[in-house]
Design a protein around this motif. Structure first.
Motif, PDB file in Angstrom:
ATOM      1  N   SER B  51     -35.479  14.363  60.678  1.00  0.00           N
ATOM      2  CA  SER B  51     -35.859  15.037  59.434  1.00  0.00           C
ATOM      3  C   SER B  51     -35.149  14.356  58.274  1.00  0.00           C
ATOM      4  O   SER B  51     -35.505  14.558  57.124  1.00  0.00           O
ATOM      5  CB  SER B  51     -35.434  16.500  59.493  1.00  0.00           C
ATOM      6  N   GLY B  52     -34.139  13.551  58.590  1.00  0.00           N
ATOM      7  CA  GLY B  52     -33.312  12.916  57.570  1.00  0.00           C
ATOM      8  C   GLY B  52     -31.992  13.631  57.387  1.00  0.00           C
ATOM      9  O   GLY B  52     -31.060  13.096  56.776  1.00  0.00           O
ATOM     10  N   CYS B  66     -36.683   9.399  55.532  1.00  0.00           N
ATOM     11  CA  CYS B  66     -36.958  10.076  56.800  1.00  0.00           C
ATOM     12  C   CYS B  66     -37.834  11.308  56.596  1.00  0.00           C
ATOM     13  O   CYS B  66     -38.814  11.506  57.302  1.00  0.00           O
ATOM     14  CB  CYS B  66     -35.666  10.502  57.484  1.00  0.00           C
ATOM     15  N   ILE B  67     -37.466  12.142  55.644  1.00  0.00           N
ATOM     16  CA  ILE B  67     -38.211  13.394  55.501  1.00  0.00           C
ATOM     17  C   ILE B  67     -39.651  13.113  55.071  1.00  0.00           C
ATOM     18  O   ILE B  67     -40.585  13.785  55.516  1.00  0.00           O
ATOM     19  CB  ILE B  67     -37.498  14.406  54.563  1.00  0.00           C
ATOM     20  N   GLU B  68     -39.829  12.071  54.265  1.00  0.00           N
ATOM     21  CA  GLU B  68     -41.195  11.737  53.857  1.00  0.00           C
ATOM     22  C   GLU B  68     -42.015  11.224  55.038  1.00  0.00           C
ATOM     23  O   GLU B  68     -43.151  11.627  55.258  1.00  0.00           O
ATOM     24  CB  GLU B  68     -41.170  10.701  52.724  1.00  0.00           C
ATOM     25  N   GLY B  86     -35.518  21.438  64.490  1.00  0.00           N
ATOM     26  CA  GLY B  86     -34.172  21.105  64.949  1.00  0.00           C
ATOM     27  C   GLY B  86     -33.151  22.074  64.390  1.00  0.00           C
ATOM     28  O   GLY B  86     -33.394  22.756  63.396  1.00  0.00           O
ATOM     29  N   PHE B  87     -32.034  22.151  65.088  1.00  0.00           N
ATOM     30  CA  PHE B  87     -30.891  22.931  64.607  1.00  0.00           C
ATOM     31  C   PHE B  87     -29.753  21.968  64.257  1.00  0.00           C
ATOM     32  O   PHE B  87     -29.540  20.989  64.968  1.00  0.00           O
ATOM     33  CB  PHE B  87     -30.370  23.868  65.713  1.00  0.00           C
ATOM     34  N   PHE B  88     -29.038  22.261  63.197  1.00  0.00           N
ATOM     35  CA  PHE B  88     -27.735  21.638  62.962  1.00  0.00           C
ATOM     36  C   PHE B  88     -26.697  22.713  63.210  1.00  0.00           C
ATOM     37  O   PHE B  88     -26.773  23.789  62.620  1.00  0.00           O
ATOM     38  CB  PHE B  88     -27.625  21.071  61.542  1.00  0.00           C
ATOM     39  N   VAL B  89     -25.773  22.427  64.109  1.00  0.00           N
ATOM     40  CA  VAL B  89     -24.842  23.452  64.568  1.00  0.00           C
ATOM     41  C   VAL B  89     -23.414  23.029  64.264  1.00  0.00           C
ATOM     42  O   VAL B  89     -22.970  21.967  64.701  1.00  0.00           O
ATOM     43  CB  VAL B  89     -25.006  23.669  66.094  1.00  0.00           C
ATOM     44  N   ARG B  90     -22.709  23.856  63.491  1.00  0.00           N
ATOM     45  CA  ARG B  90     -21.286  23.598  63.277  1.00  0.00           C
ATOM     46  C   ARG B  90     -20.500  24.458  64.249  1.00  0.00           C
ATOM     47  O   ARG B  90     -20.760  25.657  64.382  1.00  0.00           O
ATOM     48  CB  ARG B  90     -20.890  23.920  61.841  1.00  0.00           C
TER      49      ARG B  90
END
Lengths: 396, 531
Positions: B51-52, B66-68, B86-90
């Motif tokens: 997704s970028g 990337c997103i484009e 997608g998930f971004f996980v902290r």
């Protein structure tokens, strides 16, 4: 649902299960246990809609017996079926076949009318329309259930207790087996307890895609048995599907507190007696018997991994001649063979056993499982007995 | 000697993208590839359509690109992209400051990153670590690199584009300051040939420098090695990224039935070295276990390695994932363009920019249309409905997506010949009809080629059952008339073994031993039993 992800990970795709699967041998429509269980389980998570590939599985568990990796294949199948029925309506027929306890409670007060209502030609046609197999008669209800007869029974009291788990088949169709068990235990100075609140073990509900009802049944049974398991009293069943469920299946499917403690105390009746005999705890002055019998080991006994204790016990009784049919599954698998669209498969599966029975010329066929006995009698006309009934004659 | 207008060297995403772009603009183009399509980096990555968001802090320009491109590919590449999100996980202990920078970076790049309630995140991804403290959803997706390349080619073919696989470029022919052709070698037969052309596009990925050197030009592409692990199950339905500065082993990508964990980053001298090492696998597992605590219990299928073609002054993760188009007329040679660097997600844009340069030099005015038109048509709905009974559950949609234009003929075969419905590969559910269809393609020479087109042999048993069955089917249908069936099996199993060897423990060592028993002991493939 416990550890399902890791369990199907153990599958090596070796295909032993498909080789031994009686349903896969009977019809090419069934993809076989490997595909339906572990292989498809890899696709079920990304899928948007659940599948019914496991519908042809009879839950006979021969796959589990053969698996060198210990994958609970049949349980994966039942889980996928359950998932399907979370999104789809059940057939009325499947509800009826899986709620034997409720049906029994409804029908028993009206015996023999209720049997007549099921067995007459008109209602059999109607049952056919609902998806029952017209050519497979349902077993007849008894007027007095096992539990009713048991309550009326005067037992001699002994310090050694054993809990008896009757299950639906013995309670509603075949109470004599339960009474025979009580008699054998009494002869060996055991008092038999049947706690209030016991019901169906849950396996017919599992096999027909009603996991919620099955889990409720398991919880109820665990609760009813808790005081006895806590006291270390063994729990014994004469139905091998009940004992298998109490020992193993419920643990693979559900996470019920106390279920593992219960499982550790559960025995199949013949297993329990053989263990007592080996420990020198059974009386030894037995009556001389006679007769030539053929033995059929139910699949759900074989899946327990305890050998053939009933066969072994009977073989040691004086005067008996008994041989093992060793002909695989009878095909009925509890409720499976009563279904119109499964009848042909069920008969094809049982064919090898039926041939053995017809050729044997035995006085009776011995088997622990009530529905196996029903299938054998309907298919071959042979007389059938539970091993405990034969033992009673020797012990009394 | 054949003659075309443009020869593209390299059958990865970039090369096939350029082939498609030029063909759509009406330029007669031939692509040559020394192996099968996508046999290097385009098939040896985690299959992530970024997704970028991963570059939101470190490389804002790549993030925006990337997103484009992500949006375009999800539209034109429906049959090779799985729209997973997608998930971004902290996790506990990961810096909170970075999260703030990251959120700002995503906003600047116009990447839609939305915070997900932790309870909801756990409901959606029950196997995710209990130590998660923040979760964001982004439009990451999974993409099948093999299929992407072949679908680019399928699209290019409709416009006259051509492909020759197992054809290695060995030199660039020039007349004065102009390129006039390419010398090639058939890697299967050893036959040498040359192809005349007005222009050569060098899209050789990590080997761009080697190709350019034939023209006496130096292009410093640094191969950067990345190792990945494929797991037997899809234990996450979403791409899972660790929300911290990019590091090793912090991306999980679900692909059909499997999950891929990646990646590592280390400079290598040669991109030809793609054997993964146990040490690298263990590092990935160690890092990955922070996101999925049960990871050590999950069965690994195999490990694999690829090389990113980095082209920038930095090294490893510090190097830009950006691409550069080199028009070598500035080096005094007309008719040679190199596409250097880049990453799979923006391959289409890279192809567009390359084709722009080529067209300018050729005087072609047509504009790029690759973002507007889907690569393959959807199969007709009626055909899909008719085909349903011929496939096992879930098999139909997989087949409809991977077969493209071949779907119609395959369904017809399945209808007329019920025996063709039998599964050759049960783990990935590939029917006999599909294997035969792939085998009939003129670009198919071995079981590996069939594998990359169908996924045969990529599942649980890693070829234990399908290699024998496939060879049996091919031999009995005369699809391998002049080949040695035993050699086909052996080559196929050797490539499977290459990926299994670095993960030889747990369930997979039992599988490998089972496979050895079948082929070495029972079938005596390695000749242990003498006559």
């Amino acid at each position: 649902m416990k550890g399902y992800l890791y369990d199907s990970d153990r599958c090596m795709a070796c295909t032993s299960c498909t080789v031994v699967c009686p349903v896969a041998a009977a019809t090419r429509e069934f993809l076989g246990p490997k595909m339906v269980g572990p292989a498809l389980s890899r696709f079920r998570r990304p899928a948007l809609a659940p599948d019914l590939a496991a519908d042809l599985c009879s839950n006979c568990k021969n796959c589990d017996i053969s698996c060198p990796s210990g994958v609970p294949i049949s349980t994966l199948n039942m889980l996928s079926k359950a998932e399907y029925y979370r999104h789809h309506r059940h057939r009325l027929r499947d509800w009826v076949l899986s709620h034997g306890q409720l049906m029994g409670n409804l029908a028993t007060p009206f015996v023999p009318l209720s049997n007549l209502a099921i067995a007459n030609p008109i209602s059999r046609t109607m049952l056919g329309a609902f998806g029952f197999a017209g050519r497979m008669p349902l077993p007849a209800y008894v007027r007095k259930t096992f539990r009713k007869q048991f309550r009326a029974l005067r037992q001699q009291s002994f310090p050694q207790k054993v809990v008896f788990f009757p299950g639906c088949y013995i309670d509603f169709y075949d109470p004599g087996v339960g009474l025979d068990f009580v008699a054998v235990m009494q002869a060996n100075e055991y008092e038999v307890v049947v706690p209030r609140g016991l019901g169906c073990c849950g396996t017919p509900m599992v096999a027909n895609g009603f996991p919620g009802a099955a889990e409720r049944a398991v919880r109820r049974n665990v609760r009813a048995l808790q005081e006895w398991t806590d006291a270390g009293v063994p729990v014994v069943a004469c139905c091998t599907s009940c004992s298998l469920t109490l020992k193993q299946e419920q643990q693979e499917l559900f996470d019920v507190p106390g279920a593992a403690e219960l499982a550790a105390r559960v025995y199949d009746a013949t297993e329990f007696l053989l263990e007592l005999r080996d420990r020198g705890k059974l009386k030894t002055d037995l009556k001389q018997l006679s007769g030539r019998y053929l033995y059929h080991a139910p699949c759900h006994l074989r899946d327990q991994g305890i050998g053939r204790p009933g066969f072994e016990m009977l073989g040691s009784l004086p005067g008996l001649e008994i041989s093992d049919a060793d002909a695989g599954c009878c095909g009925l698998s509890g409720s499976y063979g009563f279904k119109g669209d499964r009848y042909e498969v069920a008969q094809a599966v049982g064919d090898a056993l039926f041939k053995k029975v017809r050729a044997s010329g035995a006085d009776a066929v011995i088997s622990e499982c009530g529905t196996c006995r029903h299938q054998i009698t309907v298919a071959t006309g042979a007389k059938t007995l539970h091993p405990i009934s034969v033992m009673r004659r020797a012990f009394e | 000697m054949d003659s075309v207008t443009v020869v593209v060297i390299g059958g990865g995403a970039t090369g096939t993208g350029i082939l498609r772009d030029l063909s759509m603009r009406g330029v007669k183009t031939l692509l040559i590839e020394r192996g099968d399509l996508a046999s290097d980096a385009s098939g040896r990555f985690h299959g992530l359509l970024h997704s970028g968001a991963r570059y939101a802090v470190t490389d804002p320009r790549s993030a925006k690109e990337c997103i484009e491109e992500n949006a375009i590919l999800r539209r034109i590449g429906k049959h090779c992209v799985e729209k997973t999100e997608g998930f971004f996980v902290r996790l506990e202990g990961d810096g909170e400051d970075y999260e703030g920078q990251w959120v700002a970076g995503c906003a600047a790049a116009r990447i839609h990153a939305k915070r997900v309630d932790l309870k909801e995140a756990r409901r959606l991804e029950p196997h995710l670590s209990r130590r998660a403290v923040s979760v964001f959803r982004v439009p990451d997706s999974a993409i099948d690199g093999f299929r992407l390349c072949w679908q680019n080619v399928a699209s290019a073919r409709r416009y006259g584009g051509e492909v020759r696989t197992y054809t290695e470029a060995t030199g660039i022919e020039r007349a004065g300051d102009r390129v006039v052709g390419v010398t090639v070698c058939d890697t299967l037969t050893g036959a040498v040939d040359s192809i005349g052309c007005d222009h050569v596009v060098n899209a050789a990925g990590s080997w761009v420098g080697r190709v350019a050197s034939w023209a006496g030009i130096e292009v410093d592409v640094k191969p950067d090695r990345g190792v990945l692990i494929a797991f037997n199950h899809r234990f996450t339905n979403r791409v899972i990224n660790r929300l911290r500065p990019p590091a090793n082993g912090d991306i999980f990508v679900p692909h059909g039935p499997i999950t891929v964990l990646g990646t590592t980053s280390s400079p290598v001298a040669s991109a030809d070295d793609n054997v993964p090492h146990v040490e690298e696998v263990l590092e990935l597992l160690h890092n990955g276990t922070e996101l999925f605590e049960d990871l050590p219990k999950y069965r690994i299928l195999r490990a694999y390695a690829g090389a990113r073609p980095l082209y920038s002054p930095g090294e490893g993760r510090a190097a830009s994932r950006d691409f550069t188009i080199l028009d070598h007329s500035t080096d005094g040679l007309r008719g040679l363009t190199s596409a250097a660097g880049g990453k799979l997600t923006s391959y289409r844009l890279m192809a567009e920019k390359t084709a722009d340069v080529v067209c300018r030099e050729l005087g072609v005015k047509a504009a790029c249309r690759t973002a507007a038109e889907p690569m393959v048509e959807d199969p007709p709905r009626r055909l899909v409905t008719r085909a349903r009974p011929f496939f096992p559950p879930y098999g139909l949609d997989l087949a409809a997506s991977r077969l493209g234009a071949a779907f119609g003929p395959v369904v017809q075969g399945l209808q007329m010949h019920p025996e063709e419905r039998r599964l050759i590969c049960e783990c990935e559910m590939v029917t006999l009809a599909e294997v035969e269809s792939a085998a009939r393609e003129p670009t198919t020479f071995n079981l590996g080629d069939i594998r990359r087109r169908t996924r045969m042999g990529m599942g649980t048993c890693q070829g234990a059952f399908c290699s024998l069955r496939a060879v049996g089917a091919l031999v009995s249908h005369d699809l391998v008339a002049d080949k040695d069936g035993k050699a086909l099996i052996r080559d196929f199993l050797e490539t499977r073994w290459k990926g299994i060897r670095p993960v030889l423990w747990g369930d997979q060592i039992r599988e490998a031993e089972f496979q050895r028993e079948v082929y070495a002991a029972t079938l005596n493939l390695d000749g242990t039993a003498q006559r």
